[in-house]
Design an enzyme around this catalytic site. Sequence first.
Site, PDB file in Angstrom:
ATOM      1  CD  GLU A 167      -3.003  -0.992   2.293  1.00  0.00           C
ATOM      2  OE1 GLU A 167      -2.880  -0.109   3.164  1.00  0.00           O
ATOM      3  OE2 GLU A 167      -3.957  -1.765   2.267  1.00  0.00           O
ATOM      4  CD  GLU A 355      -3.287  -5.844   4.238  1.00  0.00           C
ATOM      5  OE1 GLU A 355      -4.057  -4.964   4.672  1.00  0.00           O
ATOM      6  OE2 GLU A 355      -2.053  -5.745   4.265  1.00  0.00           O
TER       7      GLU A 355
END
Length: 445
Positions: A167, A355
């Site tokens: 991320e 995720e």
Amino acid sequence: MFNKNDFGEDFTFGVSTAAYQIEGAFNADGKGESIWDKFSNQKGKILDNHNGNNACDFYNRFVSDLEIMKFLNIPNFRFSISWSRILPNGTGTINQNGIDFYNRLIDKSLELNIEPWITLYHWDLPQELENRGGWTNRDIVGWFSDYVEICAKNFGDRVKNWMILNEPMVFTGAGYFLGVHAPGRKGLRNFIPAVHHATLCQSQGARALKNILPKAQVGTTFSCSHLEPNTDSPKDINATKRVDALLNRLFIEPSLGLGYPINDLKLLDRIYSYFKPGDEQLLPFDFDFIGIQNYTREIVTHSYFVPLLNAKIIKADKRNVPKTLMNWEVYPNALYKVLKKYDAYPKIKKLIVTENGSAFHDAIFDGKINDEQRTDYLKSHLKVLLKAKNEGVKVDGYFVWTFTDNFEWAEGYYPRFGLIHTNFNTQERTIKQSGYWYKQFLQFS
Ligand code: FCB
């Protein structure tokens, strides 16, 4: 009954973690300081002044944790490598104890038939490199590539699946623009160079890895937000476009050869001042898979009060919707939408949900944790994922965030995301009902 067989034989299921959130042992056996060690030990940075010094003590407890993973039938384990455990100063001398730890972890996983998936950077930059400018210093491209090579050479004989960055929007946005994550820097003058250097590391790191391990499956992960305008007014719709360019397109489009989404996000203009000749050619990389990380949907409204972006997100508690402890709306369809969105990029070969998960109050009664909300969350998200897959979306895997309750960055130990409860005083683990549910879901063959 709904179980893993519905997803086909080749579908990958697992759990995801990150080094700083679980390992603890922050200064053991020659490990150097990371930006999160420093940040979380400063007063006022983390909720209730928690820090990650001990976290889940995974460094010392990985064997018993992996045995629980095995007991839960979990076949794939995503974890990250702590850069400063391997290179205490970020560059230069290797800490053999760090290499040994990850070797033990990989070997034990394989011995239990659990496939390791490595993230190379999950936010814990060596502090020494931050002292030299961190992500704002272009030298990070070389520092990072050297570190990646060391990992590839030491672990690549046994590890097939790799992710370069976790991320990048979050670690540059929260860490270098808003200052709410480590290293706590603020403003566009930090953010913009950090973005460009992270995007370069994303592709150059992947190249460094593939050079050494041509057969490895190399991906990278993105925080993917499903955005909806608050109203259908042109102002809200345009605000949503800008936020989409910032949150969803900024890092992936350069890797696909599309460049930065500058047309839809004027504040990026100045990124060109950080370009060197040849950068355009360096930014694209043909990843084997893209890691999709999604938790919620966001509602966007136009706002004159937010400079440059003129947009803001209306949090779940202002909208009277079901929400988790993170104040994130529970909205499974967001995962479906996000999968469709990224699937539409022709150059993406494969998507893996690296995720997805939720934090709730998990009370222990009689030694049991009845976290039905989490089980429902997981089931409902898996159902929309299956729907997308059945409609032809090229999604091939799903990793629950996360295995044990852990250190949730600026929120400290408050939001519990685990399938397993951690008692942070005693380090006792208790499998939650959601963990038993996942075990059962995974057990069919
Ligand atoms: C993601 C992070 C992960 C975890 C979850 C809840 O943004 O990658 O480390 O904190 O959110």
